[in-house]
Design a protein around this motif. Structure first.
Motif, short mmCIF file in Angstrom:
data_model
loop_
_atom_site.label_atom_id
_atom_site.label_comp_id
_atom_site.label_asym_id
_atom_site.label_seq_id
_atom_site.Cartn_x
_atom_site.Cartn_y
_atom_site.Cartn_z
N MET A 17 0.86 -1.18 0.00
CA MET A 17 0.00 0.00 0.00
C MET A 17 0.90 1.23 0.00
SD MET A 17 -2.28 -1.48 3.15
CE MET A 17 -3.01 0.10 3.47
N LYS A 18 0.57 2.21 -0.84
CA LYS A 18 1.41 3.40 -0.94
C LYS A 18 0.54 4.65 -0.81
CE LYS A 18 4.13 0.89 -4.37
NZ LYS A 18 3.10 -0.16 -4.60
N VAL A 19 1.08 5.65 -0.13
CA VAL A 19 0.40 6.95 -0.02
C VAL A 19 1.40 8.05 -0.31
CG1 VAL A 19 -1.32 6.16 1.66
CG2 VAL A 19 0.87 7.07 2.48
N ALA A 20 0.93 9.12 -0.93
CA ALA A 20 1.79 10.27 -1.23
C ALA A 20 0.96 11.53 -1.14
CB ALA A 20 2.41 10.15 -2.62
N GLN A 21 1.44 12.50 -0.39
CA GLN A 21 0.74 13.78 -0.27
C GLN A 21 1.34 14.79 -1.22
OE1 GLN A 21 -0.53 15.13 3.61
NE2 GLN A 21 0.16 17.23 3.19
N ILE A 22 0.48 15.47 -1.96
CA ILE A 22 0.94 16.56 -2.84
C ILE A 22 0.32 17.86 -2.35
CG2 ILE A 22 1.27 15.08 -4.85
CD1 ILE A 22 -1.41 16.15 -5.93
N GLU A 23 1.09 18.94 -2.50
CA GLU A 23 0.63 20.25 -2.06
C GLU A 23 0.89 21.27 -3.15
OE1 GLU A 23 2.46 21.21 1.66
OE2 GLU A 23 1.64 19.47 2.70
N LYS A 24 0.00 22.25 -3.24
CA LYS A 24 0.12 23.28 -4.25
C LYS A 24 1.14 24.31 -3.81
CE LYS A 24 -3.66 24.45 -6.24
NZ LYS A 24 -5.00 25.03 -6.52
N SER A 25 2.03 24.69 -4.72
CA SER A 25 3.04 25.70 -4.46
C SER A 25 3.10 26.66 -5.64
CB SER A 25 4.42 25.03 -4.26
OG SER A 25 4.90 24.52 -5.49
N PRO A 26 3.80 27.78 -5.51
CA PRO A 26 3.91 28.72 -6.64
C PRO A 26 4.51 28.09 -7.89
CG PRO A 26 4.62 29.78 -4.61
CD PRO A 26 4.42 28.34 -4.28
N GLN A 27 5.32 27.05 -7.72
CA GLN A 27 5.94 26.37 -8.86
C GLN A 27 5.10 25.21 -9.39
OE1 GLN A 27 7.72 26.95 -5.89
NE2 GLN A 27 8.44 28.89 -6.78
N GLY A 28 3.95 24.96 -8.75
CA GLY A 28 3.10 23.84 -9.16
C GLY A 28 2.92 22.86 -8.01
N TRP A 29 2.46 21.67 -8.34
CA TRP A 29 2.25 20.65 -7.32
C TRP A 29 3.57 19.95 -6.98
CZ3 TRP A 29 -2.33 20.14 -4.87
CH2 TRP A 29 -3.45 20.73 -5.47
N ARG A 30 3.75 19.64 -5.70
CA ARG A 30 4.97 18.93 -5.29
C ARG A 30 4.63 17.89 -4.22
NH1 ARG A 30 7.52 21.20 -0.59
NH2 ARG A 30 6.25 22.85 0.33
N VAL A 31 5.38 16.80 -4.24
CA VAL A 31 5.19 15.74 -3.26
C VAL A 31 5.89 16.14 -1.96
CG1 VAL A 31 5.64 13.32 -2.70
CG2 VAL A 31 5.06 13.97 -5.05
N THR A 32 5.16 16.13 -0.86
CA THR A 32 5.72 16.54 0.43
C THR A 32 5.91 15.39 1.40
OG1 THR A 32 3.50 17.06 1.24
CG2 THR A 32 4.76 18.86 0.23
N ARG A 33 5.12 14.34 1.26
CA ARG A 33 5.25 13.17 2.14
C ARG A 33 4.88 11.92 1.34
NH1 ARG A 33 2.84 17.25 4.93
NH2 ARG A 33 3.77 17.91 6.90
#
Length: 254
Positions: A17-33
């Motif tokens: 099972m895999k989980v990945a959190q993405i967050e919106k930033s000025p440069q676009g979406w990025r993986v944070t966790r």
């Protein structure tokens, strides 16, 4: 499509099972966790989660361990029972097609149309009388078991996406350093019990097929041939380097 400031992607496989959190930033979406763990044994068969409480409990622990704070989830579905087809139909308004799409889908999907989620996207028109659509269908049982599992883990499901589509967007479409609209790609996803191959040409999915064979077959071959335990066979598989099998070797003189 993504209106909130963060999401968690959830991939529930037979093996892990895999989980990945993405967050919106000025440069676009990025993986944070991001984090992964083994899927509880015998909890899933043919992509359908049959032990929802056990898997949802494990998923809740994984989210906590990874420090996931997003509450809105994007869930993937894939496998042999998920149908992705390019279909040509008579030209009609989208509203009319939506009313008749189940009739069209019945010609292409092996499962019962009444027991499947069916969706489509209009790709274009080759002439004045026809149009091309991308048809997607997945069994209700497959989708609902995953949605129920994620909801019981405390998340709200915003989107259910086909795994091949998500892989294309993550690996290719979001690579802004190159233009990919005039290229052809093969995306290969090796799962534990199935392998999915997709061919994307000029930004359109031309082919997506799954075969019922995956990395578990390699593990079982190692286990039986060398008389290993399941754990040792899995560890040995991770150390294999098959690159030399792909290299051309000079032919020996007779």
């Amino acid at each position: 499509m993504l209106k909130k400031t963060n999401y968690v992607g959830v991939d529930l496989g037979h093996y892990s099972m895999k989980v990945a959190q993405i967050e919106k930033s000025p440069q676009g979406w990025r993986v944070t966790r991001a984090a992964s763990m083994f899927t509880p044994q015998n909890a899933m068969r043919d992509g359908v989660i049959h032990d929802v409480p056990t898997v949802s409990g494990a998923l809740k622990m994984l989210l906590k361990h990874a420090g996931i704070t997003a509450k809105n989830a994007i869930v993937s579905v894939q496998g042999g029972s998920v149908v992705v087809r390019n279909v040509r139909v008579p030209k009609m308004p989208e509203a009319t097609l939506r009313k008749s799409i189940r009739f069209e889908a019945g010609r292409y999907i092996p499962n019962s149309v009444e027991e499947s989620f069916v969706e489509f996207e209009i790709l274009g028109s080759p002439d004045e009388s026809q149009m091309d659509i991308l048809l997607v269908a997945a069994p209700n049982e497959l989708v609902n078991s995953r949605v129920d599992t994620v909801q019981q883990a405390g998340l709200e499901v915003d989107i259910v996406d086909v795994g091949s589509f998500a892989a294309y967007r993550a690996l290719i479409e979001t690579n802004f350093s190159r233009t990919t609209t005039d290229e052809t790609f093969a995306i290969i996803d090796f799962g534990a019990f199935s392998t999915t191959v997709s061919v994307v040409s000029n930004g359109r999915f031309n082919l997506t097929r799954s075969v019922a064979s995956g990395s578990a077959n390699f593990t079982e071959a190692l286990r039986t041939f060398f008389d290993l335990s399941q754990e040792d066979a899995e560890a040995g598989k991770a150390q294999l380097n098959v690159a030399e099998l792909l290299e051309e070797r000079p032919k020996e003189n007779p």
